[in-house]
Design a protein around this motif. Structure first.
Motif, PDB file in Angstrom:
ATOM      1  N   ARG A 116      81.794  52.827  51.480  1.00 52.62           N
ATOM      2  CA  ARG A 116      82.878  53.211  52.402  1.00 52.62           C
ATOM      3  C   ARG A 116      82.972  52.257  53.600  1.00 52.62           C
ATOM      4  O   ARG A 116      83.792  52.432  54.487  1.00 52.62           O
ATOM      5  N   ALA A 117      82.137  51.236  53.613  1.00 54.63           N
ATOM      6  CA  ALA A 117      82.078  50.326  54.776  1.00 54.63           C
ATOM      7  C   ALA A 117      83.132  49.222  54.704  1.00 54.63           C
ATOM      8  O   ALA A 117      83.268  48.438  55.647  1.00 54.63           O
ATOM      9  N   TYR A 118      83.866  49.132  53.605  1.00 52.60           N
ATOM     10  CA  TYR A 118      84.848  48.056  53.415  1.00 52.60           C
ATOM     11  C   TYR A 118      85.879  48.548  52.404  1.00 52.60           C
ATOM     12  O   TYR A 118      85.595  49.417  51.584  1.00 52.60           O
ATOM     13  N   PRO A 119      87.096  47.973  52.436  1.00 47.08           N
ATOM     14  CA  PRO A 119      88.086  48.355  51.411  1.00 47.08           C
ATOM     15  C   PRO A 119      87.701  47.772  50.050  1.00 47.08           C
ATOM     16  O   PRO A 119      87.013  46.746  49.979  1.00 47.08           O
ATOM     17  N   ASP A 134      75.784  45.102  53.797  1.00 48.63           N
ATOM     18  CA  ASP A 134      74.811  44.333  54.569  1.00 48.63           C
ATOM     19  C   ASP A 134      75.368  42.964  54.964  1.00 48.63           C
ATOM     20  O   ASP A 134      75.022  42.423  56.005  1.00 48.63           O
ATOM     21  N   ALA A 135      76.248  42.387  54.125  1.00 43.47           N
ATOM     22  CA  ALA A 135      76.710  41.005  54.328  1.00 43.47           C
ATOM     23  C   ALA A 135      77.318  40.726  55.707  1.00 43.47           C
ATOM     24  O   ALA A 135      76.931  39.737  56.323  1.00 43.47           O
ATOM     25  N   PRO A 136      78.225  41.491  56.293  1.00 46.66           N
ATOM     26  CA  PRO A 136      79.092  42.476  55.659  1.00 46.66           C
ATOM     27  C   PRO A 136      80.328  41.766  55.104  1.00 46.66           C
ATOM     28  O   PRO A 136      80.720  40.716  55.604  1.00 46.66           O
ATOM     29  N   VAL A 137      80.957  42.362  54.063  1.00 40.30           N
ATOM     30  CA  VAL A 137      82.157  41.756  53.495  1.00 40.30           C
ATOM     31  C   VAL A 137      83.406  42.394  54.096  1.00 40.30           C
ATOM     32  O   VAL A 137      83.350  43.507  54.612  1.00 40.30           O
ATOM     33  N   ARG A 174      86.035  37.470  53.793  1.00 44.89           N
ATOM     34  CA  ARG A 174      84.703  37.423  53.188  1.00 44.89           C
ATOM     35  C   ARG A 174      84.668  38.456  52.054  1.00 44.89           C
ATOM     36  O   ARG A 174      84.985  39.626  52.255  1.00 44.89           O
ATOM     37  N   THR A 175      84.307  38.021  50.860  1.00 41.45           N
ATOM     38  CA  THR A 175      84.399  38.885  49.693  1.00 41.45           C
ATOM     39  C   THR A 175      83.035  39.244  49.114  1.00 41.45           C
ATOM     40  O   THR A 175      82.090  38.455  49.163  1.00 41.45           O
ATOM     41  N   GLY A 176      82.990  40.441  48.528  1.00 42.30           N
ATOM     42  CA  GLY A 176      81.908  40.812  47.625  1.00 42.30           C
ATOM     43  C   GLY A 176      82.553  41.011  46.265  1.00 42.30           C
ATOM     44  O   GLY A 176      83.693  41.482  46.190  1.00 42.30           O
ATOM     45  N   ARG A 177      81.867  40.631  45.182  1.00 44.91           N
ATOM     46  CA  ARG A 177      82.442  40.840  43.852  1.00 44.91           C
ATOM     47  C   ARG A 177      81.363  41.378  42.928  1.00 44.91           C
ATOM     48  O   ARG A 177      80.265  40.846  42.850  1.00 44.91           O
ATOM     49  N   PHE A 178      81.713  42.464  42.230  1.00 43.61           N
ATOM     50  CA  PHE A 178      80.780  43.071  41.269  1.00 43.61           C
ATOM     51  C   PHE A 178      81.424  43.014  39.897  1.00 43.61           C
ATOM     52  O   PHE A 178      82.506  43.556  39.689  1.00 43.61           O
ATOM     53  N   THR A 179      80.771  42.318  38.952  1.00 42.47           N
ATOM     54  CA  THR A 179      81.304  42.213  37.597  1.00 42.47           C
ATOM     55  C   THR A 179      80.195  42.502  36.587  1.00 42.47           C
ATOM     56  O   THR A 179      79.006  42.419  36.909  1.00 42.47           O
ATOM     57  N   GLU A 182      74.525  37.127  38.438  1.00 42.25           N
ATOM     58  CA  GLU A 182      75.982  36.907  38.402  1.00 42.25           C
ATOM     59  C   GLU A 182      76.762  38.187  38.706  1.00 42.25           C
ATOM     60  O   GLU A 182      77.925  38.130  39.079  1.00 42.25           O
ATOM     61  N   ARG A 183      76.129  39.340  38.504  1.00 45.51           N
ATOM     62  CA  ARG A 183      76.855  40.603  38.666  1.00 45.51           C
ATOM     63  C   ARG A 183      77.233  40.871  40.122  1.00 45.51           C
ATOM     64  O   ARG A 183      78.183  41.596  40.390  1.00 45.51           O
ATOM     65  N   ILE A 184      76.457  40.341  41.061  1.00 50.83           N
ATOM     66  CA  ILE A 184      76.707  40.605  42.489  1.00 50.83           C
ATOM     67  C   ILE A 184      76.942  39.278  43.195  1.00 50.83           C
ATOM     68  O   ILE A 184      76.031  38.453  43.308  1.00 50.83           O
ATOM     69  N   SER A 185      78.184  39.057  43.634  1.00 54.69           N
ATOM     70  CA  SER A 185      78.526  37.815  44.337  1.00 54.69           C
ATOM     71  C   SER A 185      78.986  38.131  45.752  1.00 54.69           C
ATOM     72  O   SER A 185      79.646  39.143  45.979  1.00 54.69           O
ATOM     73  N   VAL A 186      78.644  37.253  46.670  1.00 56.91           N
ATOM     74  CA  VAL A 186      79.154  37.318  48.045  1.00 56.91           C
ATOM     75  C   VAL A 186      79.719  35.935  48.364  1.00 56.91           C
ATOM     76  O   VAL A 186      79.093  34.917  48.033  1.00 56.91           O
ATOM     77  N   ASP A 187      80.916  35.901  48.955  1.00 54.88           N
ATOM     78  CA  ASP A 187      81.581  34.616  49.232  1.00 54.88           C
ATOM     79  C   ASP A 187      81.781  33.790  47.965  1.00 54.88           C
ATOM     80  O   ASP A 187      81.695  32.559  47.991  1.00 54.88           O
ATOM     81  N   GLY A 188      82.010  34.452  46.854  1.00 57.70           N
ATOM     82  CA  GLY A 188      82.309  33.740  45.617  1.00 57.70           C
ATOM     83  C   GLY A 188      81.118  33.200  44.870  1.00 57.70           C
ATOM     84  O   GLY A 188      81.268  32.609  43.799  1.00 57.70           O
ATOM     85  N   GLU A 189      79.914  33.382  45.411  1.00 62.88           N
ATOM     86  CA  GLU A 189      78.708  32.856  44.761  1.00 62.88           C
ATOM     87  C   GLU A 189      77.762  33.998  44.394  1.00 62.88           C
ATOM     88  O   GLU A 189      77.542  34.905  45.205  1.00 62.88           O
ATOM     89  N   PRO A 190      77.158  33.948  43.196  1.00 61.36           N
ATOM     90  CA  PRO A 190      76.167  34.970  42.851  1.00 61.36           C
ATOM     91  C   PRO A 190      75.040  34.983  43.875  1.00 61.36           C
ATOM     92  O   PRO A 190      74.738  33.943  44.477  1.00 61.36           O
ATOM     93  N   LEU A 191      74.435  36.145  44.088  1.00 57.33           N
ATOM     94  CA  LEU A 191      73.278  36.214  44.986  1.00 57.33           C
ATOM     95  C   LEU A 191      72.206  35.253  44.484  1.00 57.33           C
ATOM     96  O   LEU A 191      71.993  35.107  43.280  1.00 57.33           O
ATOM     97  N   SER A 192      71.517  34.612  45.418  1.00 57.04           N
ATOM     98  CA  SER A 192      70.363  33.795  45.039  1.00 57.04           C
ATOM     99  C   SER A 192      69.273  34.735  44.528  1.00 57.04           C
ATOM    100  O   SER A 192      69.325  35.953  44.764  1.00 57.04           O
TER     101      SER A 192
END
Length: 458
Positions: free
Chosen positions: A52-55, A148-151, A82-87, A96-106
């Motif tokens: 609920r912290a972001y649209p 946390d990012a926050p996006v 700033r984007t988060g993406r879950f695929t 690869e399932r969790i990306s922030v700013d277009g890049e998968p989490l390290s």
């Protein structure tokens, strides 16, 4: 000493990516479902409802979710958000399932995301009739990592279905429904209309529903849901759509009618009419999210030119050309076949196919048959894979004896296919413009990609 005491029931925090992977894979697999949001709701509540912290822009549909998610993500970042993406599922690595700013989490960030939620997983496990599944845990990790990012916005693809998919604890600002066909029939229903009821569950009160072209019976279900919850509707072919498309070197050039404006001469570095339609849907979703003004045409062009979608008609090697495509159901295979005819002149095209045992292999094979000179039946390394011999039995019924070979090891299958493609003149093509298509499952394609794409080379 007090700092060495800890709750004996608390999960041990992970130190490496491999430990996280192991902990997640020890949970209920994605293929085992118990239709309820009870566990994920309990979990996200303990995490402070990070979703609920972001649209959220939420996507469902039978095919095209990941490509469209990646396009939406790229467009939003072009608007300086700033984007988060879950695929899901992943092609090669779980990160690869969790990306922030277009890049998968390290790997380090993935470990941190797991450790942030791990203390709460056992509380849910202890309190619920069933423990949290692999998928539910990763969804919790993603939502928490985005907060946390926050996006500024999260682009979230459902795992399966819609209404009771774990991602649906979020209420979408924009709900995107891509074309609906039959897949996962044992969980979602035997007909597109029955499946549409399940998938329509992501359309929430006050949201904007962006609907790809659907069959009349599916459209009826989706519109009824939108009316019921008071959602605004934008439909492909009416409020937005593809005006024109021309295949081009490295992809296609499209004109797109958006909700706010028309965008011409947009280069999309992906192949096939289905990707042009995904682009129109992505554009409409971003326009719906961004407000009433048209988007800057140059920003739109620049964003689409940068879109990638690994494992979706992706050329990973030349001489011979090797193409990977994650089609895993008949509708996906039909779109793949049309794109092959539209964008390429491979002759001969040799197929390497490995499917999951629960998929409609006959439908997949029938859709691919007109496009392949020869088929090599293989299998991926998971225990869900259909044995290559069993797949070959089905294939011989459709392709005939002479056009089917069996090579259970994927690396052997690819080597054999490459040799056949290079010996193109044996199939009556002296130019030998042969190619290999690896398809049938995201897992098969992921394993092929790991074999063919050297580390660090895209």
């Amino acid at each position: 000493m007090s700092d060495t005491t800890h709750d004996a029931d608390a999960p041990r925090l992970a130190e490496t990516f491999e430990e996280v992977e192991d902990a997640l894979l020890s949970r209920w697999p994605e293929t085992k479902l118990e239709p309820s949001l009870d566990r994920i709701q309990a979990f996200t509540e303990l995490l402070g409802d990070p979703q609920r912290a972001y649209p959220v822009i939420h996507l469902t549909g039978t095919n095209g979710k990941t490509s469209t998610s990646r396009m939406i993500d790229t467009l939003l970042r072009a608007l300086d958000l700033r984007t988060g993406r879950f695929t899901s599922p992943h092609v090669e690595r779980m990160t690869e399932r969790i990306s922030v700013d277009g890049e998968p989490l390290s790997d380090e960030a993935f470990v941190r995301a797991f450790n942030d939620v791990a203390p709460y997983t056992h509380l849910v496990d202890a309190d619920q009739p069933h423990p949290l599944s692999f998928f539910e845990t990763v969804v919790g990790m993603a939502y928490a990592a985005f907060a946390d990012a926050p996006v500024d916005v999260a682009v979230v693809e459902v795992g399966m279905g819609g209404a009771w998919d774990a991602t649906n604890v979020a209420d979408a600002a924009v709900a995107v429904v891509l074309p609906i066909a039959v897949d996962h029939a044992q969980y979602l229903g035997e007909t597109p209309a029955a499946i549409a009821v399940e998938k329509s569950g992501i359309i929430k009160p006050g949201s904007i529903a962006v609907l790809a072209q659907q069959t009349p019976e599916v459209a009826e279900v989706l519109l009824a849901r939108a009316t019921e919850v008071g959602a605004t509707v934008a439909r492909e072919g009416l409020e937005f759509g593809v005006v024109s498309r021309t295949p081009a070197v490295g992809g296609q050039v499209v004109s797109l009618q958006g909700l706010r404006a028309r965008y011409d001469d947009v280069f999309l570095p992906l192949y096939g009419a289905h990707q042009a339609q995904n682009a129109a849907v992505a554009l409409a979703a971003v326009e719906a999210f961004a407000g009433d003004a048209a988007l800057d045409e140059d920003v739109v062009r620049q964003a689409f030119a940068e879109v990638t979608s690994p494992g979706r008609l992706e050329i990973v090697r030349r001489s011979p050309t090797i193409v990977l495509d994650a089609a895993h159901n008949p509708a996906g295979a039909e779109a793949l076949g049309a794109a092959l005819e539209d964008s390429f002149t491979f002759s001969p095209l040799i197929g390497v196919i490995g499917v999951m045992a629960d998929k409609d292999a006959d439908g997949l094979l029938a859709a691919l048959e007109p496009h392949l000179a020869h088929l090599i039946c293989s299998q991926n390394s998971t225990d869900r894979a259909m044995p290559a011999d069993r797949l070959a039995e089905a294939a011989r019924e459709i392709f005939g004896e002479d056009r089917v070979t069996v090579a259970p090891r994927l690396s052997d299958a690819i080597d054999q296919a490459a040799a056949l493609a290079e010996a193109g003149e044996a199939f009556g093509d002296p130019l030998g413009s042969g190619a290999v298509l690896v398809t049938g499952s995201v897992v098969t394609v992921g394993e092929a990609r790991s074999l063919l794409v050297r580390e660090g080379r895209r």
